[in-house]
Write a protein that holds these residues in place. Structure first.
Motif, PDB file in Angstrom:
ATOM      1  N   MET A 102      15.019 -13.345  10.200  1.00 35.55           N
ATOM      2  CA  MET A 102      16.091 -13.169   9.209  1.00 35.55           C
ATOM      3  C   MET A 102      15.541 -13.071   7.786  1.00 35.55           C
ATOM      4  O   MET A 102      15.962 -12.227   7.000  1.00 35.55           O
ATOM      5  N   ASN A 103      14.582 -13.959   7.463  1.00 32.10           N
ATOM      6  CA  ASN A 103      14.017 -13.925   6.117  1.00 32.10           C
ATOM      7  C   ASN A 103      13.337 -12.593   5.826  1.00 32.10           C
ATOM      8  O   ASN A 103      13.411 -12.063   4.714  1.00 32.10           O
ATOM      9  N   ALA A 104      12.644 -12.061   6.855  1.00 32.96           N
ATOM     10  CA  ALA A 104      11.967 -10.777   6.664  1.00 32.96           C
ATOM     11  C   ALA A 104      12.972  -9.668   6.388  1.00 32.96           C
ATOM     12  O   ALA A 104      12.735  -8.781   5.550  1.00 32.96           O
ATOM     13  N   LEU A 105      14.111  -9.709   7.092  1.00 33.01           N
ATOM     14  CA  LEU A 105      15.160  -8.707   6.873  1.00 33.01           C
ATOM     15  C   LEU A 105      15.715  -8.808   5.457  1.00 33.01           C
ATOM     16  O   LEU A 105      15.892  -7.785   4.768  1.00 33.01           O
ATOM     17  N   LEU A 106      15.980 -10.029   5.001  1.00 33.35           N
ATOM     18  CA  LEU A 106      16.521 -10.213   3.656  1.00 33.35           C
ATOM     19  C   LEU A 106      15.532  -9.761   2.587  1.00 33.35           C
ATOM     20  O   LEU A 106      15.932  -9.146   1.583  1.00 33.35           O
ATOM     21  N   ARG A 107      14.260 -10.036   2.803  1.00 35.78           N
ATOM     22  CA  ARG A 107      13.253  -9.614   1.821  1.00 35.78           C
ATOM     23  C   ARG A 107      13.140  -8.093   1.793  1.00 35.78           C
ATOM     24  O   ARG A 107      12.906  -7.498   0.734  1.00 35.78           O
ATOM     25  N   TRP A 108      13.285  -7.452   2.942  1.00 33.67           N
ATOM     26  CA  TRP A 108      13.274  -5.987   2.980  1.00 33.67           C
ATOM     27  C   TRP A 108      14.490  -5.424   2.254  1.00 33.67           C
ATOM     28  O   TRP A 108      14.371  -4.498   1.457  1.00 33.67           O
ATOM     29  N   MET A 109      15.667  -6.027   2.480  1.00 34.83           N
ATOM     30  CA  MET A 109      16.878  -5.562   1.811  1.00 34.83           C
ATOM     31  C   MET A 109      16.787  -5.746   0.299  1.00 34.83           C
ATOM     32  O   MET A 109      17.394  -4.982  -0.467  1.00 34.83           O
ATOM     33  N   ALA A 110      16.038  -6.747  -0.143  1.00 34.08           N
ATOM     34  CA  ALA A 110      15.895  -6.994  -1.580  1.00 34.08           C
ATOM     35  C   ALA A 110      15.198  -5.842  -2.292  1.00 34.08           C
ATOM     36  O   ALA A 110      15.299  -5.717  -3.520  1.00 34.08           O
ATOM     37  N   THR A 111      14.505  -4.994  -1.547  1.00 29.03           N
ATOM     38  CA  THR A 111      13.815  -3.851  -2.147  1.00 29.03           C
ATOM     39  C   THR A 111      14.716  -2.617  -2.250  1.00 29.03           C
ATOM     40  O   THR A 111      14.322  -1.634  -2.862  1.00 29.03           O
ATOM     41  N   TRP A 112      15.875  -2.654  -1.651  1.00 29.53           N
ATOM     42  CA  TRP A 112      16.779  -1.502  -1.687  1.00 29.53           C
ATOM     43  C   TRP A 112      17.362  -1.313  -3.085  1.00 29.53           C
ATOM     44  O   TRP A 112      17.559  -2.297  -3.828  1.00 29.53           O
ATOM     45  N   PRO A 113      17.706  -0.093  -3.455  1.00 33.55           N
ATOM     46  CA  PRO A 113      18.487   0.118  -4.678  1.00 33.55           C
ATOM     47  C   PRO A 113      19.856  -0.570  -4.560  1.00 33.55           C
ATOM     48  O   PRO A 113      20.425  -0.672  -3.466  1.00 33.55           O
TER      49      PRO A 113
END
Length: 298
Positions: free
Chosen positions: A1-12
């Motif tokens: 879950m944390n990895a998914l959230l960190r990836w989403m944090a890079t989205w515009p």
């Protein structure tokens, strides 16, 4: 879950809001409890069907932008435009400490961070929060909210003392006054025509320290264009200036703060978090009807 959230944090931000719109409707359609609560709370405030539908979309955007706010590197200031910042400057000049009240309206998570980026070097901010029960999410929240110029205070007696000390130093604290407080830290007061268990802490801190208090919320702009941070003064002061504390005075202050929150919310009702369980009864606090019945019996 944390990895998914960190990836989403890079989205515009715009992409997150598109995804969030879908997420909001998915949650609404799959959760009967959430759907009933959102409808009931929105109906209390007299929202139109169009406003209620937009509230579903905006709630999803709020959830999707959280990773961007918590985990994204860099500042949020380029995405923020201030309206009413001079009121904060004027409060600083008086040097009595400042209490900022923000309802669950718009992007309420960004208000503290934007404040800390603008004034935190000279006027640190302390925000009240209730730690998540989930350890992983709690760690993320603490990391995200532990920013330069911003401290966090738990919703406990030690947290209250921390905020009181900050105000006495002439600093600023931030509260969400429409958050249901723990049992024993609130009174029953009307909120959109229905009794809601309402925190007394905000009014007590203002009365005990003589601090100024202001209202603030962050309007979410369409297409990921950022936020407008609105700062305004309350229309009326808290009642009972100079009077000793009493339950009646606490109720009067809670009612006044709820009225101010209602006014803010109705400026942009579609961006309020109507699915929040605002009218729950914190155990073992009594519901207002039960309390009234006991008082009549005695």
């Amino acid at each position: 879950m944390n990895a998914l959230l960190r990836w989403m944090a890079t989205w515009p931000l715009g992409w997150l809001h598109v995804a969030g719109s879908c997420l909001g409707w998915l949650s609404y359609l799959l959760s009967p409890t959430y759907r009933r609560r959102l409808r009931a709370n929105a109906d209390l405030a007299g929202l139109t069907p169009a406003q209620r539908r937009e509230a579903v979309t905006q709630a999803g955007k709020m959830a999707a932008e959280a990773p961007w706010l918590w985990l994204r590197d860099g500042t949020v200031s380029p995405y923020c435009r201030w309206e009413g910042a001079e009121l904060i400057e004027q409060a600083f000049a008086r040097g009595k400490g400042l209490v900022i009240l923000t309802p669950h309206l718009g992007c309420f998570e960004i208000t503290a961070r934007a404040f800390a980026e603008r004034w935190g070097d000279s006027k640190p901010l302390t925000v009240l929060y209730r730690p998540s029960r989930k350890a992983a999410l709690r760690e993320l929240e603490e990391t995200a909210r532990g920013r330069p110029g911003m401290a966090t205070a738990p919703a406990t007696l030690s947290g209250v003392r921390q905020m009181l000390r900050a105000l006495k130093r002439g600093e600023t604290i931030g509260l969400l006054p429409d958050q249901v407080p723990p049992e024993g830290m609130g009174v029953w007061a009307p909120f959109f025509g229905r009794e809601a268990y309402t925190m007394t802490l905000a009014a007590k801190l203002v009365r005990q320290t003589g601090a100024d208090w202001l209202l603030m919320w962050a309007e979410r702009l369409p297409q990921g264009r950022g936020y407008i941070l609105h700062v305004s003064a309350p229309r009326q002061p808290l009642p009972g200036a100079g009077e000793p504390d009493s339950e009646a005075l606490q109720r009067a202050c809670a009612r006044r703060i709820n009225e101010e929150m209602e006014r803010l919310i109705m400026l942009n009702p579609a961006q309020y978090l109507w699915g929040y369980h605002r009218y729950k009864t914190p155990r073992p606090a009594e519901a207002p009807d039960a309390a009234a019945a006991q008082g009549s019996a005695s």
